[in-house]
Design a protein around this motif. Structure first.
Motif, PDB file in Angstrom:
ATOM      1  N   ASN A 193     -57.326  18.643 -38.643  1.00 50.05           N
ATOM      2  CA  ASN A 193     -56.858  19.996 -38.324  1.00 50.05           C
ATOM      3  C   ASN A 193     -55.884  19.962 -37.148  1.00 50.05           C
ATOM      4  N   ARG A 194     -56.225  19.188 -36.136  1.00 51.40           N
ATOM      5  CA  ARG A 194     -55.336  19.057 -34.976  1.00 51.40           C
ATOM      6  C   ARG A 194     -54.026  18.375 -35.374  1.00 51.40           C
ATOM      7  N   LEU A 195     -54.129  17.361 -36.224  1.00 51.41           N
ATOM      8  CA  LEU A 195     -52.938  16.634 -36.648  1.00 51.41           C
ATOM      9  C   LEU A 195     -52.005  17.539 -37.444  1.00 51.41           C
ATOM     10  N   ASN A 196     -52.555  18.307 -38.341  1.00 50.95           N
ATOM     11  CA  ASN A 196     -51.727  19.217 -39.145  1.00 50.95           C
ATOM     12  C   ASN A 196     -51.060  20.274 -38.271  1.00 50.95           C
ATOM     13  N   ALA A 197     -51.757  20.737 -37.238  1.00 48.09           N
ATOM     14  CA  ALA A 197     -51.158  21.702 -36.309  1.00 48.09           C
ATOM     15  C   ALA A 197     -50.002  21.054 -35.537  1.00 48.09           C
ATOM     16  N   LEU A 198     -50.186  19.797 -35.135  1.00 47.65           N
ATOM     17  CA  LEU A 198     -49.112  19.082 -34.433  1.00 47.65           C
ATOM     18  C   LEU A 198     -47.899  18.887 -35.329  1.00 47.65           C
ATOM     19  N   ARG A 199     -48.137  18.607 -36.608  1.00 46.91           N
ATOM     20  CA  ARG A 199     -47.029  18.421 -37.544  1.00 46.91           C
ATOM     21  C   ARG A 199     -46.183  19.681 -37.663  1.00 46.91           C
ATOM     22  N   GLU A 200     -46.806  20.830 -37.499  1.00 46.60           N
ATOM     23  CA  GLU A 200     -46.081  22.093 -37.594  1.00 46.60           C
ATOM     24  C   GLU A 200     -45.115  22.278 -36.432  1.00 46.60           C
ATOM     25  N   CYS A 201     -45.494  21.793 -35.249  1.00 50.59           N
ATOM     26  CA  CYS A 201     -44.667  22.045 -34.062  1.00 50.59           C
ATOM     27  C   CYS A 201     -43.873  20.822 -33.608  1.00 50.59           C
ATOM     28  N   ARG A 202     -44.135  19.632 -34.227  1.00 51.48           N
ATOM     29  CA  ARG A 202     -43.415  18.426 -33.834  1.00 51.48           C
ATOM     30  C   ARG A 202     -42.737  17.815 -35.056  1.00 51.48           C
ATOM     31  N   GLU A 203     -41.786  18.532 -35.601  1.00 49.74           N
ATOM     32  CA  GLU A 203     -41.077  18.037 -36.781  1.00 49.74           C
ATOM     33  C   GLU A 203     -40.141  16.876 -36.446  1.00 49.74           C
ATOM     34  N   ASP A 204     -39.953  16.619 -35.150  1.00 50.17           N
ATOM     35  CA  ASP A 204     -39.092  15.519 -34.732  1.00 50.17           C
ATOM     36  C   ASP A 204     -39.838  14.190 -34.658  1.00 50.17           C
ATOM     37  N   MET A 205     -41.120  14.203 -35.043  1.00 47.94           N
ATOM     38  CA  MET A 205     -41.925  12.992 -34.988  1.00 47.94           C
ATOM     39  C   MET A 205     -42.659  12.770 -36.310  1.00 47.94           C
ATOM     40  N   VAL A 206     -42.933  11.493 -36.602  1.00 46.39           N
ATOM     41  CA  VAL A 206     -43.756  11.131 -37.752  1.00 46.39           C
ATOM     42  C   VAL A 206     -45.186  10.974 -37.250  1.00 46.39           C
ATOM     43  N   LEU A 207     -46.105  11.769 -37.787  1.00 46.96           N
ATOM     44  CA  LEU A 207     -47.497  11.751 -37.347  1.00 46.96           C
ATOM     45  C   LEU A 207     -48.382  11.397 -38.542  1.00 46.96           C
ATOM     46  N   LEU A 208     -49.036  10.246 -38.445  1.00 45.02           N
ATOM     47  CA  LEU A 208     -49.827   9.729 -39.556  1.00 45.02           C
ATOM     48  C   LEU A 208     -51.263   9.483 -39.110  1.00 45.02           C
ATOM     49  N   ALA A 209     -52.176   9.494 -40.072  1.00 44.55           N
ATOM     50  CA  ALA A 209     -53.572   9.168 -39.805  1.00 44.55           C
ATOM     51  C   ALA A 209     -54.024   8.087 -40.775  1.00 44.55           C
ATOM     52  N   PHE A 210     -54.742   7.106 -40.256  1.00 43.13           N
ATOM     53  CA  PHE A 210     -55.278   6.042 -41.096  1.00 43.13           C
ATOM     54  C   PHE A 210     -56.772   5.907 -40.831  1.00 43.13           C
ATOM     55  N   PRO A 211     -57.631   6.021 -41.858  1.00 45.07           N
ATOM     56  CA  PRO A 211     -57.257   6.197 -43.259  1.00 45.07           C
ATOM     57  C   PRO A 211     -56.928   7.629 -43.658  1.00 45.07           C
ATOM     58  N   GLY A 212     -57.098   8.588 -42.732  1.00 36.52           N
ATOM     59  CA  GLY A 212     -56.745   9.957 -43.083  1.00 36.52           C
ATOM     60  C   GLY A 212     -57.710  10.550 -44.088  1.00 36.52           C
ATOM     61  N   ASP A 213     -57.230  11.464 -44.885  1.00 34.58           N
ATOM     62  CA  ASP A 213     -58.082  12.145 -45.861  1.00 34.58           C
ATOM     63  C   ASP A 213     -58.171  11.308 -47.134  1.00 34.58           C
ATOM     64  N   GLU A 214     -59.121  10.397 -47.166  1.00 31.44           N
ATOM     65  CA  GLU A 214     -59.253   9.506 -48.311  1.00 31.44           C
ATOM     66  C   GLU A 214     -59.633  10.245 -49.590  1.00 31.44           C
TER      67      GLU A 214
END
Length: 374
Positions: free
Chosen positions: A262-283
């Motif tokens: 949830n926090r990562l998805n919120a960051l993706r909304e406001c930081r489009e200038d960065m690539v934000l990934l999670a491993f393993p993320g939502d398997e």
């Protein structure tokens, strides 16, 4: 398990990552030119994998390669040291693969349509011979996961002329949090390394091992903004895998994992200038863990093909059987077919809590398996 197009899912993920990198590096002409060519190569690789899939053979787009067992740090809670895959000296009885041997593996990967090979260790910058081999394979992107303490002038020169090598610097949070786990002064060393990379126009990212303790800090807007101001173009959040039963309290459970995403998805909304990934993320979206050749597998420093870095068991060596046959190792096939990759788990590896089961599968009699595609 719900049926879905695994090849399409993985290939789309690759293209999304590339698109994100292109967006994050739009003001870097050298990087933009390289990525435009790489995008064409990536689409060619996808066609190769699609042809293999149509012929009944799944080729993952990713590989993870631990190119050395050596490291110059002794980080608190390091899984690699706990399972003895990382050490200070060199084991003379078990020589690591040469740079040339890794080059042949990279050749095979390119022929099969593998587009990403994550280089790890130990500390990868202790093996510049392997990095030089990787640099020759412009149609493969090599994120190099490094502790950031060995970025010498020679290393920066290599990175500057090899845009397919992307350094990913490990950081745990603020100065206190990072130094607590990695050693006194490491945070400031990382800051200086980032400044030097940024000054030379070399694209770099950061890697964070996420625990319950640092989750809120490292997924805060302040933390991400501070890295962006240093020139960082992306962050890979890796879920902590506990080194033993006592460390399980720091590993993410389902509640913490949901909070992280949830926090990562919120960051993706406001930081489009960065690539934000999670491993393993939502398997769950991929029908389970992507290890054992579903989405990737791990090659250790001696050439052994393992399901993932956190499940260090192997029944084939890629230097003996080749990359294609390694993908169909009896252990990998059993893990994919027996449902082991779909189990629930605490921490960043579904196979970590199935150690005994993996051992049993490893001991079963081998069957000769494998298919071919062009």
């Amino acid at each position: 398990m719900k049926s879905f197009d695994l090849e399409g899912y993985l290939s789309s993920g690759v293209e999304q990552v590339i698109a994100g990198i292109m967006k994050a590096t739009a003001k870097n002409p050298k990087e933009s030119l390289f990525l435009m060519q790489y995008l064409l190569d990536s689409r060619k690789a996808r066609r190769i994998r699609k042809a293999c899939a149509d012929a009944g053979e799944h080729i993952p787009p990713f590989l993870i390669a631990s190119i050395t067992t050596q490291c110059n740090l002794h980080c608190q809670g390091c899984y690699a040291r706990a399972n003895h895959s990382c050490q200070d000296g060199i084991d003379g009885k078990h020589p690591m693969l040469t740079g040339e041997a890794w080059g042949r593996i990279f050749d095979q990967a390119a022929e099969l349509g593998v587009g990403f090979i994550l280089l790890a260790g130990g500390e990868p910058f202790l093996r510049t011979d392997v990095l030089e081999q990787a640099a020759l394979h412009k149609n493969i992107l090599f994120p190099v996961f490094t502790n950031g303490t060995m970025l010498t002038d020679a290393a920066l020169d290599l990175l500057g002329r090899s845009r397919n090598l992307i350094p990913v610097l490990s950081i745990e949070g603020n100065e206190q949090t990072t130094d607590l786990r990695r050693g006194n002064g490491i945070y400031q060393t990382l800051v200086r390394s980032m400044q030097r990379l940024n000054k030379k126009g070399i694209v770099f990212a950061a890697s964070v091992t996420v625990t319950k303790e640092n989750l809120a800090e490292t997924l805060s807007e302040d933390f991400v903004t501070a890295l962006a101001e240093q020139g960082c173009k992306g962050i890979v959040y890796v879920e902590y895998v506990p080194v033993d039963a006592a460390a399980k309290a720091q590993a993410l459970d389902d509640t913490a994992r949901t909070d992280m995403m949830n926090r990562l998805n919120a960051l993706r909304e406001c930081r489009e200038d960065m690539v934000l990934l999670a491993f393993p993320g939502d398997e769950r979206s991929s029908g389970g863990c992507l290890a054992a050749g579903r989405g990737f597998f791990h090659i250790n420093a001696f050439g052994g093909a393992e399901p993932c870095p956190f499940s260090p068991y192997s029944d084939v060596n890629v230097t003996e059987v080749g990359l294609r046959k390694a993908l169909q190792s009896p252990l990998f096939v059993r893990l994919r077919e027996n449902g082991n990759l779909e189990a629930g788990h605490i921490g960043g590896c579904v196979l970590f809590e199935q150690e005994e089961e993996v051992r049993k599968l490893l001991e079963e009699p081998d069957d000769d398996q494998g298919t071919n595609c062009r």
